[in-house]
Structure formats: C-alpha cells, structure tokens
Design a protein around this motif. Structure first.
Motif, PDB file in Angstrom:
ATOM      1  N   VAL A 152      14.981 -10.918  -9.528  1.00  0.00           N
ATOM      2  CA  VAL A 152      15.558 -11.976  -8.764  1.00  0.00           C
ATOM      3  C   VAL A 152      16.677 -12.500  -9.495  1.00  0.00           C
ATOM      4  CG1 VAL A 152      14.879 -14.362  -7.834  1.00  0.00           C
ATOM      5  CG2 VAL A 152      13.295 -12.744  -7.565  1.00  0.00           C
TER       6      VAL A 152
ATOM      7  N   GLY B 130       8.673 -14.663  -3.920  1.00  0.00           N
ATOM      8  CA  GLY B 130       8.550 -13.249  -3.566  1.00  0.00           C
ATOM      9  C   GLY B 130       6.940 -12.703  -4.095  1.00  0.00           C
TER      10      GLY B 130
ATOM     11  N   ASP C 101       5.304  -9.244  -5.545  1.00  0.00           N
ATOM     12  CA  ASP C 101       5.368  -7.680  -5.520  1.00  0.00           C
ATOM     13  C   ASP C 101       3.811  -7.106  -5.678  1.00  0.00           C
ATOM     14  OD1 ASP C 101       7.598  -6.453  -5.658  1.00  0.00           O
ATOM     15  OD2 ASP C 101       8.394  -7.205  -7.396  1.00  0.00           O
TER      16      ASP C 101
ATOM     17  N   THR D 277      10.171  -3.428  -7.210  1.00  0.00           N
ATOM     18  CA  THR D 277      11.545  -3.876  -7.152  1.00  0.00           C
ATOM     19  C   THR D 277      12.596  -3.632  -8.084  1.00  0.00           C
ATOM     20  OG1 THR D 277      10.821  -5.876  -7.424  1.00  0.00           O
ATOM     21  CG2 THR D 277      10.931  -5.530  -5.343  1.00  0.00           C
TER      22      THR D 277
ATOM     23  N   ARG E 253       3.650 -12.551  -8.512  1.00  0.00           N
ATOM     24  CA  ARG E 253       4.243 -13.700  -7.833  1.00  0.00           C
ATOM     25  C   ARG E 253       5.397 -13.950  -8.817  1.00  0.00           C
ATOM     26  NH1 ARG E 253       0.177 -17.191  -8.546  1.00  0.00           N
ATOM     27  NH2 ARG E 253       1.475 -18.865  -7.321  1.00  0.00           N
TER      28      ARG E 253
ATOM     29  N   GLU F 109      14.928 -16.329  -2.631  1.00  0.00           N
ATOM     30  CA  GLU F 109      13.990 -15.252  -1.643  1.00  0.00           C
ATOM     31  C   GLU F 109      14.806 -14.411  -1.199  1.00  0.00           C
ATOM     32  OE1 GLU F 109      13.226 -18.479   1.062  1.00  0.00           O
ATOM     33  OE2 GLU F 109      11.125 -19.217  -0.028  1.00  0.00           O
TER      34      GLU F 109
ATOM     35  N   PHE G 260      15.257 -11.760  -3.860  1.00  0.00           N
ATOM     36  CA  PHE G 260      14.080 -10.854  -3.865  1.00  0.00           C
ATOM     37  C   PHE G 260      13.978  -9.705  -2.686  1.00  0.00           C
ATOM     38  CE2 PHE G 260       9.557  -9.837  -2.397  1.00  0.00           C
ATOM     39  CZ  PHE G 260       9.027  -9.256  -3.750  1.00  0.00           C
ATOM     40  N   ALA G 261      14.147 -10.336  -1.602  1.00  0.00           N
ATOM     41  CA  ALA G 261      14.110  -9.561  -0.250  1.00  0.00           C
ATOM     42  C   ALA G 261      15.325  -8.218  -0.593  1.00  0.00           C
ATOM     43  CB  ALA G 261      14.611 -10.083   0.899  1.00  0.00           C
TER      44      ALA G 261
ATOM     45  N   VAL H 254      13.789  -5.569  -2.835  1.00  0.00           N
ATOM     46  CA  VAL H 254      13.031  -4.630  -2.140  1.00  0.00           C
ATOM     47  C   VAL H 254      13.737  -3.795  -1.234  1.00  0.00           C
ATOM     48  CG1 VAL H 254      11.189  -4.787  -0.084  1.00  0.00           C
ATOM     49  CG2 VAL H 254      11.213  -6.356  -1.934  1.00  0.00           C
TER      50      VAL H 254
END
Length: 317
Positions: A106, A168, A170, A249, A269, A292, A295-296, A299
């Motif tokens: 992140v 996020g 994982d 990730t 988390r 957020e 994190f997306a 991914v």
C-alpha cells in the motif's frame, strides 16, 4: 536498562487487562515476547510488578507504585506533545506528511497519490517490521499516519485517541519459483506444502501461531522457518530453498509466482491508523481513500490473484 515510556505502556496494559496474554493482544505483540519484555522491566526495577497465576496478573506493591506514576506520566507526556503540535503547527497538513509502514503493497501507491494531489508537500516515510515501534512513533507525534498489517481478526493497538480503518484484506499466499509444479495452479493447498521449508519476513503478533494452527488442521507440523528480510526471502524462493509466506499483492517478479492458499485459511488485513487529535487528522478520509486505491491497484498487478479474489469473496469474509 533505562525505563522508557513504552515500558510504562506495557505495565499499564497488563494491569488494565489483568492478563499478559490479553495485554499482548492489545499491544499487537506475541505473548512470549511481551512476557520476556516484562521480565526485563522487572529486572531493571529490582522486583516483581505482578503476581501471575492461572487467574491472571495482579499488581504487587511495587507494581502499584509504578502504575500510579505511569498513569500520571503518560497522559502528561501526551498532553505536552499535543500542546507542542498545536503551538508550532508541526506535522500533518498538505505541506508535510509523515507516513510509517510495515512491509506492505500500500505504501508506494499511497505516497504517489498524496504527492500527486499535493505536489509541493514534503513526504517522509519510515518503514519497520515492528507494529509496536510504528504505533509508538505515531502516538509520540513523530508520524502522521501508519499502515500496518494484522493477522485475521486481531484487534489493532488500543492506544488512546488512535483511529483505524481497514483498507484491504489479502489472502495470505506463498511465493514459489515458476518451475515448481505447484506454481501452475490458481492457488495452492496448504497440505501440498507440508514437505517444504518455510521463510517469512520478521513480524509480531499472532501470525506464527495462526500459521502453525492451520498447518495442524492440514495434517502436518511445518518445518522450521527462516525469519529474514524480504530480499533474502526472495532469494530463497528463487533457489527453491523455501516456500515464502507472502501477500499475493507483491509486485510481479521474474521467475516467481505469488499464489493464494486454497480457501484463504490465513488472511492479512491492511490498516491505516492516525491520531484523532493530531494536526493531520483532517486528512484521514482522503488518506484512507488513497490507501484503498493503492491496495486495489496492487491486486490488479497480479491478474491471476484478482481473478481468484472475484471467485473467492466468501472465503475472504
């Protein structure tokens, strides 16, 4: 050993919870690590601070004396830090942002997004394997935000005034060389890794115990693990010397695949934390949104993992 504020926080946590185990959970530490730290504090002070038995931990006379002073000193120091921040306007705001993080996908995306919106702002970062260190630095007013990781449903540290937001989740995975036959699937059964040596980056909290428990459910006891830095973990994976516990990730690496464990038996988390009374607090909603998004984005860097997540939302709970 000189007595430090963090030692006083340990003593207060044990007294407040009535248990070394519960205090360890509150502080994000493994119970053996907290017990060892408490023993060192007691040796430094010259006597036992708590009577410990199956019913819990109760302060001794010496413990009551230390607690009485700690409950005065800790709020006083916190108040001094708040007053200094208000008077100097130091820390936080769009002119300066200080971010601490554990090993997380992140951080880079968070910093990039903040810098894009506030190009004139100075950004400083602190990375550490220790959640306790980062939280202590945040409470001391030397960081504005922290990004930490916690195993499963473990609670974040409960220092007064801290706020936390999950940005996020994982599925804990494993890093394997592409030549490994197990690397060709969408995920890997934990039981199929029973013969592997393991490696992981250094950390705190309950993850080691949770990992051992899931291995037991899968029918095996894991071989001893290498606990080392991320560079050495990657080298061990590339050599095929160890299965490396990781977050899927992770940025893609040539010759390696990061795969989730089947059924997501272990989850990690990612949380953003800040102090509600700090000058940086007004930025919290914006920083949480940045985290957020970061994190997306992490991914999406692993299309196989993104697809796996789409089909395993229930497992991620």
């Amino acid at each position: 050993m000189d007595l430090e504020l963090r030692h006083l926080r340990v003593i207060c946590a044990v007294a407040d919870t009535g248990s070394v185990t519960k205090a360890a959970a509150r502080l994000g530490l493994a119970q053996p690590a907290l017990s060892a730290q408490l023993h060192r504090i007691e040796r430094a002070l010259g006597g036992a601070l708590f009577e410990r038995d199956r019913r819990g931990a109760r302060p001794t006379a010496l413990g009551e004396l230390v607690l009485a002073r700690a409950r005065v000193l800790l709020p006083a120091v916190r108040g001094l830090q708040d007053d200094v921040c208000r008077m100097t306007g130091s820390g936080g705001g769009p002119d300066h942002c200080r971010i601490g993080a554990v090993n997380t996908p992140v951080l880079i995306g968070l910093v990039h997004r903040f810098s894009s919106e506030f190009p004139q702002a100075q950004v400083t970062t602190l990375t550490s394997w220790s959640v306790v260190e980062l939280v202590g630095t945040l409470v001391a007013g030397r960081l504005d935000f922290v990004v930490i990781g916690l195993c499963g449903t473990a609670a974040p540290p409960e220092e007064r005034g801290l706020a936390w937001r999950t940005v996020g989740v994982d599925a804990v995975g494993v890093l394997l060389p592409e030549a490994d036959p197990l690397a060709n699937a969408a995920d890997v059964r934990l039981a199929d890794l029973a013969a592997k040596r393991w490696a992981a980056t250094r950390g705190e909290g309950c993850f080691g115990d949770c990992f051992a428990a899931e291995c037991a459910k899968a029918g095996f006891t894991p071989l001893p693990a290498y606990e080392t830095d991320i560079v050495s973990c990657i080298a061990l994976a590339q050599e095929g010397s160890a299965a490396v516990l990781c977050k899927p990730t992770l940025p893609p690496m040539a010759g390696l695949r990061a795969l989730p464990l089947t059924g997501a038996p272990l989850r990690w988390r990612h949380l953003l934390g800040w102090h509600e009374e700090s000058p940086a607090a007004p930025l919290a909603a914006k920083m949480a949104a940045y985290a957020e998004e970061a994190f997306a984005e992490a991914v999406r860097r692993n299309p196989g993992y993104a697809k796996w997540l789409d089909h395993n939302v229930g497992d991620m709970g």
